[in-house]
Design a protein around this motif. Structure first.
Motif, mmCIF file in Angstrom:
data_model
loop_
_atom_site.group_PDB
_atom_site.id
_atom_site.type_symbol
_atom_site.label_atom_id
_atom_site.label_comp_id
_atom_site.label_asym_id
_atom_site.label_seq_id
_atom_site.Cartn_x
_atom_site.Cartn_y
_atom_site.Cartn_z
ATOM 1 N N ARG A 104 50.030 56.767 46.185
ATOM 2 C CA ARG A 104 50.029 55.411 45.656
ATOM 3 C C ARG A 104 48.603 54.920 45.532
ATOM 4 O O ARG A 104 47.729 55.283 46.325
ATOM 5 C CB ARG A 104 50.803 54.465 46.576
ATOM 6 N N VAL A 105 48.366 54.053 44.529
ATOM 7 C CA VAL A 105 47.056 53.430 44.361
ATOM 8 C C VAL A 105 47.256 51.950 44.082
ATOM 9 O O VAL A 105 48.055 51.571 43.216
ATOM 10 C CB VAL A 105 46.258 54.059 43.202
ATOM 11 N N THR A 106 46.541 51.111 44.830
ATOM 12 C CA THR A 106 46.499 49.676 44.560
ATOM 13 C C THR A 106 45.162 49.370 43.914
ATOM 14 O O THR A 106 44.111 49.629 44.506
ATOM 15 C CB THR A 106 46.663 48.855 45.850
ATOM 16 N N ALA A 107 45.200 48.851 42.683
ATOM 17 C CA ALA A 107 43.991 48.525 41.943
ATOM 18 C C ALA A 107 43.723 47.029 42.084
ATOM 19 O O ALA A 107 44.484 46.205 41.567
ATOM 20 C CB ALA A 107 44.150 48.911 40.480
ATOM 21 N N LEU A 108 42.653 46.690 42.790
ATOM 22 C CA LEU A 108 42.329 45.290 43.092
ATOM 23 C C LEU A 108 41.108 44.860 42.298
ATOM 24 O O LEU A 108 40.067 45.534 42.323
ATOM 25 C CB LEU A 108 42.057 45.139 44.597
ATOM 26 N N ASP A 109 41.219 43.735 41.593
ATOM 27 C CA ASP A 109 40.067 43.213 40.857
ATOM 28 C C ASP A 109 40.236 41.711 40.689
ATOM 29 O O ASP A 109 41.358 41.212 40.530
ATOM 30 C CB ASP A 109 39.949 43.879 39.486
ATOM 31 N N VAL A 110 39.119 40.991 40.718
ATOM 32 C CA VAL A 110 39.158 39.545 40.533
ATOM 33 C C VAL A 110 39.388 39.178 39.077
ATOM 34 O O VAL A 110 39.806 38.062 38.763
ATOM 35 C CB VAL A 110 37.840 38.920 41.053
ATOM 36 N N ASN A 111 39.152 40.105 38.170
ATOM 37 C CA ASN A 111 39.268 39.880 36.739
ATOM 38 C C ASN A 111 40.695 40.188 36.260
ATOM 39 O O ASN A 111 41.135 41.333 36.337
ATOM 40 C CB ASN A 111 38.259 40.779 36.015
ATOM 41 N N PRO A 112 41.431 39.200 35.748
ATOM 42 C CA PRO A 112 42.815 39.453 35.306
ATOM 43 C C PRO A 112 42.913 40.519 34.218
ATOM 44 O O PRO A 112 43.918 41.232 34.147
ATOM 45 C CB PRO A 112 43.275 38.089 34.772
ATOM 46 N N ALA A 113 41.880 40.644 33.380
ATOM 47 C CA ALA A 113 41.914 41.637 32.305
ATOM 48 C C ALA A 113 41.908 43.058 32.853
ATOM 49 O O ALA A 113 42.325 43.992 32.177
ATOM 50 C CB ALA A 113 40.735 41.436 31.363
ATOM 51 N N SER A 114 41.441 43.224 34.076
ATOM 52 C CA SER A 114 41.379 44.558 34.676
ATOM 53 C C SER A 114 42.770 45.144 34.873
ATOM 54 O O SER A 114 42.977 46.341 34.658
ATOM 55 C CB SER A 114 40.638 44.501 36.016
ATOM 56 N N ALA A 115 43.714 44.322 35.300
ATOM 57 C CA ALA A 115 45.072 44.818 35.553
ATOM 58 C C ALA A 115 45.689 45.383 34.287
ATOM 59 O O ALA A 115 46.271 46.475 34.295
ATOM 60 C CB ALA A 115 45.941 43.696 36.115
ATOM 61 N N THR A 116 45.530 44.666 33.187
ATOM 62 C CA THR A 116 46.079 45.133 31.917
ATOM 63 C C THR A 116 45.431 46.427 31.473
ATOM 64 O O THR A 116 46.104 47.378 31.052
ATOM 65 C CB THR A 116 45.880 44.048 30.837
#
Length: 279
Positions: free
Chosen positions: A100-112
């Motif tokens: 599993r990998v959790t991708a954490l970023d303050v930038n909402p565009a990163s998730a997409t």
């Protein structure tokens, strides 16, 4: 190169990347970068490079250092990718067999963008969780076997503040150390005993300080490789003089190391003792 007492350190590999694109770690980098990691050919695409930074050699250097013998096992790990950006590390970890990998970023565009890149590589999106949050406010449900990160490392100055995804990825307060300091402060609560922290650490942001702080708390430290490359000034060409002045001030204070327009990125591996119960 620094280590905890009793930890054997092999000679650090140093790789000098020639100036310009010809020395890039990318096999190809048009609008879609192509790289190989542990035998798998992978690609990264960024829809809007002003919203999500296209991965630089600074970030890619850590993967290059991990693509060889004597490096951490990635198969089956539950990993946290701090500052995931376009998903470069998340893609590589999933392709290498992370559970599993959790991708954490303050930038909402990163998730997409991260989710799109995982899908474009034919990887199982069910093994990916994207979280939009500042690291300071992130509260995980569990601790991770592996934390991986390439923090922003250029010092902040009001004259070139942009307030977009590019600044989020490259610039940080406290002389470029804001995210490094937060990772160091929080890693005990994020990393399971016996787990590993992998970090692409810029010489512009005081490598010795990070190593000293973590080894003083019992972490074993190993430098997997050191890469020399150009300081990423192109995005800040208009404010080049101001940025270089800030970097020179940090160097005079002993908080940055560089030579002209060249700096180094240290691929660091910190291992938390198995018996550690610190939180």
């Amino acid at each position: 190169m620094t280590s905890a007492p009793g930890l054997h350190q092999p000679p650090t590999r140093r790789r000098v990347l020639p100036a310009g694109e010809s020395g890039s770690l990318w096999a190809a980098r048009p609008s879609c970068g192509i790289f190989a990691f542990r035998g798998t050919r992978l690609q990264v695409m960024v829809e809007d490079p002003l919203e999500v930074l296209f991965p630089t050699d600074c970030g890619l250097s850590l993967l290059s250092a991990l693509d060889g013998p004597g490096t951490p096992m990635l198969e089956g790990v539950n990993a946290l990718d701090i500052g995931s950006g376009s998903g470069l590390y998340s893609i590589a970890l999933l392709a290498a067999g992370a559970e599993r990998v959790t991708a954490l970023d303050v930038n909402p565009a990163s998730a997409t963008q991260t989710a799109a890149n995982v899908a474009a590589n034919g990887l199982d999106g069910a093994r990916l969780t994207c979280v939009t949050s500042p690291l300071e406010e992130y509260v995980p449900d569990e601790r991770f076997d592996l934390v991986i990160t390439n923090p922003p490392h250029l010092p902040y100055d009001p004259s070139y503040a942009r307030g977009d995804g590019l600044e989020t990825a490259l610039v940080a307060r406290r002389g470029g150390r804001a995210v490094y300091d937060t990772v160091v402060d929080r890693v005990d609560g994020l990393l399971a005993p016996g787990g590993s922290l992998l970090m692409a650490h810029s010489s512009l942001a005081d490598v010795p300080r990070t190593v000293t702080e973590l080894t003083s708390r019992g972490y074993e430290s190993e430098t997997l490789a050191v890469f020399e490359m150009d300081i990423p000034l192109l995005a800040y060409a208009e404010h080049r003089e101001t940025l270089q002045t800030r970097l020179k001030e940090l160097r005079a204070e002993g908080r940055a190391e560089f030579d002209g327009s060249r700096f180094t990125v240290h691929a660091l591996w910190f291992r938390r003792p198995s018996g550690s119960a610190r939180c």
